[in-house]
Write a protein that holds these residues in place. Structure first.
Motif, PDB file in Angstrom:
ATOM      1  N   ARG A   1       0.838  -1.209   0.000  1.00 33.73           N
ATOM      2  CA  ARG A   1       0.000   0.000   0.000  1.00 33.73           C
ATOM      3  C   ARG A   1       0.870   1.255   0.000  1.00 33.73           C
ATOM      4  NH1 ARG A   1      -5.069  -1.231  -0.040  1.00 33.73           N
ATOM      5  NH2 ARG A   1      -5.708  -3.233   0.874  1.00 33.73           N
ATOM      6  N   THR A   2       0.425   2.257  -0.770  1.00 31.16           N
ATOM      7  CA  THR A   2       1.168   3.518  -0.859  1.00 31.16           C
ATOM      8  C   THR A   2       0.198   4.682  -0.702  1.00 31.16           C
ATOM      9  OG1 THR A   2       0.850   3.922  -3.222  1.00 31.16           O
ATOM     10  CG2 THR A   2       2.660   2.455  -2.626  1.00 31.16           C
ATOM     11  N   ASP A   3       0.748   5.889  -0.631  1.00 32.08           N
ATOM     12  CA  ASP A   3      -0.108   7.081  -0.712  1.00 32.08           C
ATOM     13  C   ASP A   3      -0.459   7.293  -2.186  1.00 32.08           C
ATOM     14  OD1 ASP A   3       2.114   8.221  -1.918  1.00 32.08           O
ATOM     15  OD2 ASP A   3       2.671   9.452  -0.199  1.00 32.08           O
ATOM     16  N   ASN A   4      -1.102   8.409  -2.485  1.00 35.88           N
ATOM     17  CA  ASN A   4      -1.542   8.570  -3.879  1.00 35.88           C
ATOM     18  C   ASN A   4      -0.683   9.552  -4.673  1.00 35.88           C
ATOM     19  OD1 ASN A   4      -2.302  10.916  -2.808  1.00 35.88           O
ATOM     20  ND2 ASN A   4      -4.523  10.704  -3.140  1.00 35.88           N
ATOM     21  N   SER A   5       0.587   9.744  -4.270  1.00 34.11           N
ATOM     22  CA  SER A   5       1.480  10.623  -5.046  1.00 34.11           C
ATOM     23  C   SER A   5       1.989   9.850  -6.257  1.00 34.11           C
ATOM     24  CB  SER A   5       2.680  11.061  -4.222  1.00 34.11           C
ATOM     25  OG  SER A   5       2.274  11.475  -2.971  1.00 34.11           O
ATOM     26  N   HIS A   6       1.190   9.855  -7.304  1.00 33.35           N
ATOM     27  CA  HIS A   6       1.555   9.070  -8.488  1.00 33.35           C
ATOM     28  C   HIS A   6       2.904   9.502  -9.039  1.00 33.35           C
ATOM     29  CE1 HIS A   6      -2.023   6.626  -8.991  1.00 33.35           C
ATOM     30  NE2 HIS A   6      -2.656   7.628  -8.409  1.00 33.35           N
ATOM     31  N   GLY A   7       3.717   8.524  -9.405  1.00 35.82           N
ATOM     32  CA  GLY A   7       5.042   8.805  -9.953  1.00 35.82           C
ATOM     33  C   GLY A   7       6.125   8.863  -8.888  1.00 35.82           C
ATOM     34  N   ALA A   8       5.744   9.112  -7.645  1.00 31.32           N
ATOM     35  CA  ALA A   8       6.739   9.181  -6.563  1.00 31.32           C
ATOM     36  C   ALA A   8       6.055   8.789  -5.255  1.00 31.32           C
ATOM     37  CB  ALA A   8       7.314  10.576  -6.462  1.00 31.32           C
ATOM     38  N   ALA A   9       5.306   7.687  -5.289  1.00 29.98           N
ATOM     39  CA  ALA A   9       4.497   7.315  -4.126  1.00 29.98           C
ATOM     40  C   ALA A   9       5.371   6.782  -2.995  1.00 29.98           C
ATOM     41  CB  ALA A   9       3.468   6.263  -4.546  1.00 29.98           C
ATOM     42  N   ARG A  10       4.875   6.940  -1.784  1.00 34.32           N
ATOM     43  CA  ARG A  10       5.586   6.403  -0.616  1.00 34.32           C
ATOM     44  C   ARG A  10       4.820   5.204  -0.092  1.00 34.32           C
ATOM     45  NH1 ARG A  10       9.155  10.310   1.837  1.00 34.32           N
ATOM     46  NH2 ARG A  10       8.905   9.488   3.932  1.00 34.32           N
ATOM     47  N   ILE A  11       5.550   4.188   0.289  1.00 27.98           N
ATOM     48  CA  ILE A  11       4.907   2.998   0.842  1.00 27.98           C
ATOM     49  C   ILE A  11       4.355   3.334   2.221  1.00 27.98           C
ATOM     50  CG2 ILE A  11       5.311   0.620   1.652  1.00 27.98           C
ATOM     51  CD1 ILE A  11       7.420   0.353  -0.552  1.00 27.98           C
ATOM     52  N   THR A  12       3.088   2.998   2.451  1.00 28.63           N
ATOM     53  CA  THR A  12       2.491   3.298   3.752  1.00 28.63           C
ATOM     54  C   THR A  12       2.352   2.033   4.601  1.00 28.63           C
ATOM     55  OG1 THR A  12       0.338   3.132   2.675  1.00 28.63           O
ATOM     56  CG2 THR A  12       1.211   5.341   3.021  1.00 28.63           C
ATOM     57  N   GLU A  13       2.168   0.882   3.946  1.00 30.54           N
ATOM     58  CA  GLU A  13       1.947  -0.339   4.723  1.00 30.54           C
ATOM     59  C   GLU A  13       2.157  -1.590   3.866  1.00 30.54           C
ATOM     60  OE1 GLU A  13      -2.069  -0.741   6.173  1.00 30.54           O
ATOM     61  OE2 GLU A  13      -1.588  -2.770   6.867  1.00 30.54           O
TER      62      GLU A  13
ATOM     63  N   ILE B   1       8.414 -10.818  -6.572  1.00 33.73           N
ATOM     64  CA  ILE B   1       7.546  -9.637  -6.484  1.00 33.73           C
ATOM     65  C   ILE B   1       8.016  -8.546  -7.448  1.00 33.73           C
ATOM     66  CG2 ILE B   1       6.682  -7.868  -4.880  1.00 33.73           C
ATOM     67  CD1 ILE B   1       7.750 -10.089  -2.698  1.00 33.73           C
ATOM     68  N   ALA B   2       7.057  -7.986  -8.173  1.00 25.53           N
ATOM     69  CA  ALA B   2       7.365  -6.869  -9.071  1.00 25.53           C
ATOM     70  C   ALA B   2       7.727  -5.658  -8.222  1.00 25.53           C
ATOM     71  CB  ALA B   2       6.155  -6.565  -9.949  1.00 25.53           C
ATOM     72  N   GLY B   3       8.941  -5.129  -8.394  1.00 30.01           N
ATOM     73  CA  GLY B   3       9.369  -3.966  -7.632  1.00 30.01           C
ATOM     74  C   GLY B   3       8.756  -2.696  -8.197  1.00 30.01           C
ATOM     75  N   PHE B   4       9.016  -1.555  -7.527  1.00 26.27           N
ATOM     76  CA  PHE B   4       8.737  -0.233  -8.090  1.00 26.27           C
ATOM     77  C   PHE B   4       7.260   0.140  -8.056  1.00 26.27           C
ATOM     78  CE2 PHE B   4       8.634   2.131 -12.444  1.00 26.27           C
ATOM     79  CZ  PHE B   4       9.032   3.351 -11.924  1.00 26.27           C
ATOM     80  N   GLN B   5       6.379  -0.791  -7.661  1.00 24.59           N
ATOM     81  CA  GLN B   5       4.944  -0.496  -7.777  1.00 24.59           C
ATOM     82  C   GLN B   5       4.184  -0.782  -6.494  1.00 24.59           C
ATOM     83  OE1 GLN B   5       2.830  -4.135  -9.666  1.00 24.59           O
ATOM     84  NE2 GLN B   5       4.436  -3.601 -11.100  1.00 24.59           N
ATOM     85  N   GLY B   6       3.056  -0.081  -6.358  1.00 21.48           N
ATOM     86  CA  GLY B   6       2.211  -0.292  -5.196  1.00 21.48           C
ATOM     87  C   GLY B   6       0.767   0.020  -5.535  1.00 21.48           C
ATOM     88  N   LEU B   7      -0.037   0.132  -4.476  1.00 19.30           N
ATOM     89  CA  LEU B   7      -1.471   0.320  -4.650  1.00 19.30           C
ATOM     90  C   LEU B   7      -1.916   1.543  -3.846  1.00 19.30           C
ATOM     91  CD1 LEU B   7      -3.999  -1.117  -5.838  1.00 19.30           C
ATOM     92  CD2 LEU B   7      -4.262  -2.219  -3.615  1.00 19.30           C
ATOM     93  N   ALA B   8      -2.522   2.527  -4.548  1.00 19.19           N
ATOM     94  CA  ALA B   8      -2.980   3.756  -3.888  1.00 19.19           C
ATOM     95  C   ALA B   8      -4.270   3.480  -3.120  1.00 19.19           C
ATOM     96  CB  ALA B   8      -3.211   4.839  -4.944  1.00 19.19           C
ATOM     97  N   PRO B   9      -4.656   4.392  -2.215  1.00 18.96           N
ATOM     98  CA  PRO B   9      -5.888   4.182  -1.440  1.00 18.96           C
ATOM     99  C   PRO B   9      -7.116   3.975  -2.328  1.00 18.96           C
ATOM    100  CG  PRO B   9      -4.624   5.985  -0.502  1.00 18.96           C
ATOM    101  CD  PRO B   9      -3.907   5.572  -1.743  1.00 18.96           C
ATOM    102  N   ASP B  10      -7.135   4.563  -3.521  1.00 21.31           N
ATOM    103  CA  ASP B  10      -8.290   4.367  -4.410  1.00 21.31           C
ATOM    104  C   ASP B  10      -8.115   3.151  -5.326  1.00 21.31           C
ATOM    105  OD1 ASP B  10      -6.336   5.245  -6.118  1.00 21.31           O
ATOM    106  OD2 ASP B  10      -7.493   6.908  -6.963  1.00 21.31           O
ATOM    107  N   ASN B  11      -7.175   2.262  -4.946  1.00 20.99           N
ATOM    108  CA  ASN B  11      -6.939   1.009  -5.667  1.00 20.99           C
ATOM    109  C   ASN B  11      -6.293   1.149  -7.036  1.00 20.99           C
ATOM    110  OD1 ASN B  11      -7.725  -0.544  -3.593  1.00 20.99           O
ATOM    111  ND2 ASN B  11      -9.705  -1.164  -4.448  1.00 20.99           N
TER     112      ASN B  11
END
Ligand code: ADP
Ligand code: ASP
Ligand code: MG
Length: 424
Positions: free
Chosen positions: A110-122, A140-150
């Motif tokens: 899980r990340t925040d929603n700063s697309h392009g430079a998101a921070r991992i939240t959990e 696991i595919a690196g570099f990617q996560g999931l924003a709060p809006d999925n």
């Protein structure tokens, strides 16, 4: 038995042969009885290609700007890692290792929603711990996560390092191995200075400065996470023979350990030299010298997401007007000038000048805290080579110097040698 997270960068998974080689590194650790999770980057050059596609979209009618949508940028740019995760899982299966690929959203990371430079939240480690229990290697595919809006997010360029360290922290791994195309962290970029030496250990603080000041061997955020969560992180080479003696050493594998300062017995005054190209210098001439002016300039630039770095303000001669000089990434100059134009009336300054193609060269070392004269040595060495210094900033453990871009390599080599970093 130990729990190990292994991360492989773009050059390590650049083609099918390299991916098979990576599979052998993974198999070595699995055969030794360890629980293993793997994080992969996209094939070398792939992310650049994807970013290029996004940037070359058609122009918006009546404007110079291309169509741009931050969420779709992430959907496109994250795709490179899906391919390598799947390919590595297949390569592992083909040599008898039980493996399965996972995308960021499937874990989820899980990340925040700063697309392009998101921070991992959990990251809930239990998903991966369950896989360990089943004897499965999760790729696991690196570099990617999931924003709060999925929606899919990406973590900024070089972000797979951060995926790996965050996962290592989440599963309380004994070690996080960052495999790349060099066999450790060097005193400076070995591509620029062949005499650079590999460091056996480097402290979190120094690595953080090296990475922030341009050494792209680790993404800055990954070092921050390793420091906060005390993740034992090694930088090592995937180009070494996977089965060479010592490669599987649990406590002391070949490579550079990023660790607490106290673990380093022989502390040098200067540990390394870093550089960052493509800096630009902007100078505001005859700025009104009164309270609130700096806030009036740098506030709007920050709101425009412009990363201002070095700032130099002269003491004004008559107490009414002064000069203000600062640096921004070259790519942000036009945006910065447009913002400054808007605030010109309210701030009050005579002229804006800008110069592109600067570089920032930095000297880093914890020993600077207790040694005087480190900066003077750098200034003299650069002067002897005829390199002009445009701006200087210092902190407790680093000195950064702004110079003209064409002198970057010469400056790095000069500083590397003047502090004796090329001597054994
Ligand atoms: P990966 O694709 O594996 O993530 P990167 O290209 O991001 O690899 O990082 C590795 C590169 O970092 C090396 O090839 C090297 O040129 C560069 N580099 C810059 N500074 C240093 C340093 N101090 N030590 C080691 N490598 C460095
Ligand atoms: N593939 C991404 C990039 O090139 C992430 C990474 O390699 O760490 O930035
Ligand atoms: Mg990298």
């Amino acid at each position: 038995m130990a729990r190990i997270v292994m991360k492989f960068g773009g050059t390590s998974v650049a083609d099918l042969d390299r991916i098979h080689n990576v599979a052998r590194h993974v198999k070595r650790e699995v055969d030794a009885g360890h629980e293993v999770a793997v994080v992969v980057s996209a094939m070398a050059g792939k992310t650049n290609e994807l970013v290029g596609w996004v940037q070359n979209m058609p122009r918006v009618a009546g404007s110079n700007a291309p169509f741009y949508d931050a969420r779709e940028y992430d959907a496109i740019v994250a795709s490179g890692e899906q391919v390598t995760a799947g390919l590595l899982a297949v390569a592992l299966q083909s040599i008898g290792v039980h493996a399965r690929s996972w995308l960021g959203w499937q874990i989820p990371i899980r990340t925040d929603n700063s697309h392009g430079a998101a921070r991992i939240t959990e990251i809930d480690g239990s998903f991966l711990i369950k896989r360990f229990g089943e004897g499965q290697v999760a790729v696991i595919a690196g570099f990617q996560g999931l924003a709060p809006d999925n929606r899919i997010t990406t973590l900024g360029r070089g972000g797979s390092d951060t995926s790996a360290v965050a996962i290592a922290a989440a599963v309380k791994a004994d070690r996080c191995d960052i495999y790349t195309d060099v066999d450790g962290v060097y005193t400076t970029d070995p591509r620029i200075e062949p005499k650079a030496r590999r460091l056996a250990k480097i402290s979190f603080e120094e690595m953080l400065e090296m990475a922030s000041l341009g050494a792209k061997v680790l993404q800055v955020r990954s070092v921050e996470l390793a420091m906060v969560h005390k993740v034992r992180t090694f930088v090592r080479s995937s180009f070494d023979d996977p089965d060479a003696p010592g490669m599987g050493d649990l406590h002391n594998p070949p490579g550079t350990l990023i660790c607490d300062e106290d673990e380093i017995v022989e502390q040098q005054v200067v540990t390394g030299i870093a550089y960052a190209k493509d800096e630009a210098q902007i100078s505001l001439r005859r700025v009104a010298d009164r309270p609130g002016v700096a806030a009036g300039i740098f506030g709007p630039l920050a709101e425009g997401n412009i990363n201002v770095d070095m700032i130099v303000q002269n003491i004004s001669e008559d107490g009414s007007r002064t000069d203000m000089t600062f640096t921004v990434p070259s790519g942000d100059v036009d945006k910065a000038l447009a913002i400054l134009d808007k605030v010109r009336e309210t701030i009050g300054f005579d002229a804006v000048q800008h110069d592109d193609g600067m570089s920032k060269v930095s000297v880093i070392g914890i020993g600077m805290r207790s040694h005087a004269g480190v900066a003077a040595t750098a200034f003299k060495a650069l002067a002897d080579k005829g390199i002009n210094i445009r701006a200087i900033t210092t902190s407790e453990i680093k000195i950064s110097i702004l110079i003209d871009g064409p002198y970057t390599e010469l400056a790095v080599r000069t500083l590397h040698s003047v502090y004796g970093l090329d001597k054994h």
